[in-house]
Write an enzyme that holds these catalytic residues in place. Structure first.
Site, PDB file in Angstrom:
ATOM      1  N   GLY A  13       0.819  -1.211   0.000  1.00 39.88           N
ATOM      2  CA  GLY A  13       0.000   0.000   0.000  1.00 39.88           C
ATOM      3  C   GLY A  13       0.849   1.255   0.000  1.00 39.88           C
ATOM      4  O   GLY A  13       0.599   2.192   0.755  1.00 39.88           O
ATOM      5  N   SER A  14       1.848   1.285  -0.880  1.00 35.69           N
ATOM      6  CA  SER A  14       2.890   2.322  -0.765  1.00 35.69           C
ATOM      7  C   SER A  14       2.963   3.284  -1.941  1.00 35.69           C
ATOM      8  O   SER A  14       3.963   3.978  -2.108  1.00 35.69           O
ATOM      9  CB  SER A  14       4.252   1.646  -0.593  1.00 35.69           C
ATOM     10  OG  SER A  14       4.452   0.639  -1.567  1.00 35.69           O
ATOM     11  N   GLY A  40       0.121   8.085   0.582  1.00 37.31           N
ATOM     12  CA  GLY A  40      -0.302   7.994   1.971  1.00 37.31           C
ATOM     13  C   GLY A  40       0.816   7.567   2.910  1.00 37.31           C
ATOM     14  O   GLY A  40       2.003   7.790   2.655  1.00 37.31           O
ATOM     15  N   ILE A  41       0.442   6.928   4.016  1.00 34.06           N
ATOM     16  CA  ILE A  41       1.417   6.505   5.023  1.00 34.06           C
ATOM     17  C   ILE A  41       2.436   5.542   4.431  1.00 34.06           C
ATOM     18  O   ILE A  41       3.634   5.634   4.697  1.00 34.06           O
ATOM     19  CB  ILE A  41       0.691   5.865   6.231  1.00 34.06           C
ATOM     20  CG1 ILE A  41      -0.074   6.930   7.024  1.00 34.06           C
ATOM     21  CG2 ILE A  41       1.686   5.171   7.153  1.00 34.06           C
ATOM     22  CD1 ILE A  41      -0.893   6.375   8.178  1.00 34.06           C
ATOM     23  N   GLY A  42       1.971   4.608   3.595  1.00 39.91           N
ATOM     24  CA  GLY A  42       2.895   3.644   3.002  1.00 39.91           C
ATOM     25  C   GLY A  42       3.961   4.303   2.153  1.00 39.91           C
ATOM     26  O   GLY A  42       5.144   3.953   2.235  1.00 39.91           O
ATOM     27  N   LYS A  47      -8.577  -4.542  12.198  1.00 35.57           N
ATOM     28  CA  LYS A  47      -7.357  -3.923  12.690  1.00 35.57           C
ATOM     29  C   LYS A  47      -6.967  -4.494  14.062  1.00 35.57           C
ATOM     30  O   LYS A  47      -5.777  -4.570  14.391  1.00 35.57           O
ATOM     31  CB  LYS A  47      -7.528  -2.410  12.768  1.00 35.57           C
ATOM     32  CG  LYS A  47      -7.624  -1.731  11.405  1.00 35.57           C
ATOM     33  CD  LYS A  47      -6.357  -1.933  10.592  1.00 35.57           C
ATOM     34  CE  LYS A  47      -6.351  -1.136   9.304  1.00 35.57           C
ATOM     35  NZ  LYS A  47      -5.062  -1.241   8.567  1.00 35.57           N
ATOM     36  N   TYR A  96     -14.134  -2.735  10.162  1.00 36.71           N
ATOM     37  CA  TYR A  96     -12.800  -2.149  10.005  1.00 36.71           C
ATOM     38  C   TYR A  96     -11.997  -2.255  11.299  1.00 36.71           C
ATOM     39  O   TYR A  96     -10.865  -2.734  11.302  1.00 36.71           O
ATOM     40  CB  TYR A  96     -12.922  -0.690   9.575  1.00 36.71           C
ATOM     41  CG  TYR A  96     -11.592   0.041   9.515  1.00 36.71           C
ATOM     42  CD1 TYR A  96     -10.701  -0.182   8.468  1.00 36.71           C
ATOM     43  CD2 TYR A  96     -11.238   0.948  10.510  1.00 36.71           C
ATOM     44  CE1 TYR A  96      -9.487   0.480   8.413  1.00 36.71           C
ATOM     45  CE2 TYR A  96     -10.025   1.615  10.464  1.00 36.71           C
ATOM     46  CZ  TYR A  96      -9.155   1.379   9.418  1.00 36.71           C
ATOM     47  OH  TYR A  96      -7.941   2.030   9.375  1.00 36.71           O
ATOM     48  N   SER A 112      -4.870   0.463  13.720  1.00 41.64           N
ATOM     49  CA  SER A 112      -5.660   1.694  13.749  1.00 41.64           C
ATOM     50  C   SER A 112      -6.082   2.005  15.177  1.00 41.64           C
ATOM     51  O   SER A 112      -6.338   1.092  15.977  1.00 41.64           O
ATOM     52  CB  SER A 112      -6.913   1.545  12.873  1.00 41.64           C
ATOM     53  OG  SER A 112      -7.846   2.570  13.136  1.00 41.64           O
ATOM     54  N   ASP A 114      -3.172  -6.203  -6.512  1.00 39.47           N
ATOM     55  CA  ASP A 114      -4.478  -5.858  -5.950  1.00 39.47           C
ATOM     56  C   ASP A 114      -4.791  -6.896  -4.872  1.00 39.47           C
ATOM     57  O   ASP A 114      -5.193  -8.018  -5.164  1.00 39.47           O
ATOM     58  CB  ASP A 114      -5.542  -5.881  -7.035  1.00 39.47           C
ATOM     59  CG  ASP A 114      -6.909  -5.444  -6.509  1.00 39.47           C
ATOM     60  OD1 ASP A 114      -7.030  -5.204  -5.290  1.00 39.47           O
ATOM     61  OD2 ASP A 114      -7.854  -5.358  -7.317  1.00 39.47           O
TER      62      ASP A 114
END
Length: 358
Positions: free
Chosen positions: A81-82, A85-87, A231, A227, A214, A132
């Site tokens: 997920g990079s 964002g954070i990734g 997490k 969600y 999270s 994906d």
């Protein structure tokens, strides 16, 4: 022959003895309760002082930046997920420390842009894999990833990819497709990527595995139910692994960020503006990466740690009440924005995949 006076004296003597014994019992009980109270207070004070001291150590006493990351972990880091964002920001921080990076996301255009920017800024090797993690064919997905990573000595895995609701809502308003995405991406990706890469780390006796959880997993969070539950899984997963492989030389860490201004929070103007409490991805990542090796479980960002303390201190019913109030407000804001957008473009346009870490 005993006189009545003798009987009265004997009774008084016995009564005095009983009263004296009872006083001794009450005094002894009082002393025991006083000792227990003092012990309880001391334990609470020690816990509070330890918590503050740990936070100071983890967040304020920098050490990780002076470490030789390649020697400690290995030459390559994989960040899921990079593409943004954070990734994306975390990958950049690792590249600044000399690690070569493998970026993973479903959006090839964003991956290519991230690769070019990191290579220009950090002078390390950067590759990417289009993946994906919500794919219907999970078996082929991980076979493809494993083949692409086969020639690399991966020393650090950052499981960042995640899916959130389009905006906070109750369970029956969430589509089955979204629920499967939450399970495949939030639970499946971290589990399978760790299973894939951990073995080689154990063989080398060094490496690191990070999962990004999270703040909503701190307690049960209405309108983010599935969600937050997925997490919470990551929290249990990494802590159990850390115990199973406690003598392996591997560093394990669970990051628990609260709200961060990324595309995932794009449904809210308030959250998108960012600030000290809601940092942008770059600020969060630069703080979080410094905590690796110093804390097995941390928010990664000191203002978020303050929020975590509050979340852990309040009873669950109060957390759920407050969460519902906040999420009701955020949902109404998201729906109002959707209505304005639909009016502007003359269609029932929905949020453009803001709910997913790419």
């Amino acid at each position: 022959m005993r006189t009545p006076e003798h009987s009265i004296d004997s009774f008084k003597f016995v009564l005095d003895q009983i009263v004296g014994d009872l006083k001794g019992v009450f005094v002894g009980t009082h002393d025991v309760l006083a000792v227990l109270g003092a012990y309880y207070a001391a334990r609470k004070m020690y816990g509070a002082v330890s918590t503050v001291a740990e936070a100071v150590y983890v967040h304020l006493l920098g050490r990780a930046s002076n470490m030789d990351w390649v020697t400690n972990y290995g030459p390559w880091a994989v960040v899921t997920g990079s593409s943004e964002g954070i990734g994306r920001a975390y990958a950049n921080e690792l590249a600044l420390r000399g690690l070569n990076i493998v970026l993973m996301s479903r959006n090839e255009r964003r991956l290519a842009r991230a690769k070019a920017e990191i290579e220009m800024d950090c002078k390390v090797r950067v590759e990417y894999i289009v993946a994906d993690f919500a794919s219907d064919n999970q078996t082929d997905l991980y076979k493809t990833i494993e083949a692409a990573l086969a020639d690399k000595e991966v020393g650090l895995l950052v499981n960042n990819v995640g899916v959130m609701y389009d905006f906070p809502d109750v369970l029956l308003n969430i589509s089955q497709q979204k629920l499967w995405q939450l399970i495949h991406v939030n639970i499946g990706a971290a589990t399978m990527m760790t299973h894939m890469l951990l073995s080689a780390m154990v063989d080398r006796g060094k490496g690191g595995v990070v999962v990004v959880s999270s703040g909503s997993s701190t307690q049960m969070t209405p309108q983010m139910t599935v969600y937050s539950a997925t997490k919470r899984y990551l929290d249990y997963f990494i802590h159990s692994l850390a115990y199973e492989y406690r003598n392996s030389g591997i560093t394990f860490q669970c990051l628990i960020p609260f709200y961060t201004a990324t595309r995932m929070t794009g449904y809210s103007e308030r959250l998108s503006k960012g600030g000290w409490i809601v940092p942008d991805a770059a600020r969060y990542a630069s703080s979080a990466v410094e905590t690796l090796g110093r804390s097995q479980c941390t928010t990664g960002y000191f203002p978020h740690t303050l929020q975590l303390w509050i979340g852990q201190a309040v009873p669950n019913w109060l957390w759920m009440w407050g969460s519902e109030k906040l999420n009701n407000s955020l949902r109404q804001e998201a729906l109002a924005r959707l209505a304005r957008r639909a009016s502007r473009y003359g269609s029932q346009e929905i949020l453009s995949d803001n709910s997913r870490t790419p």
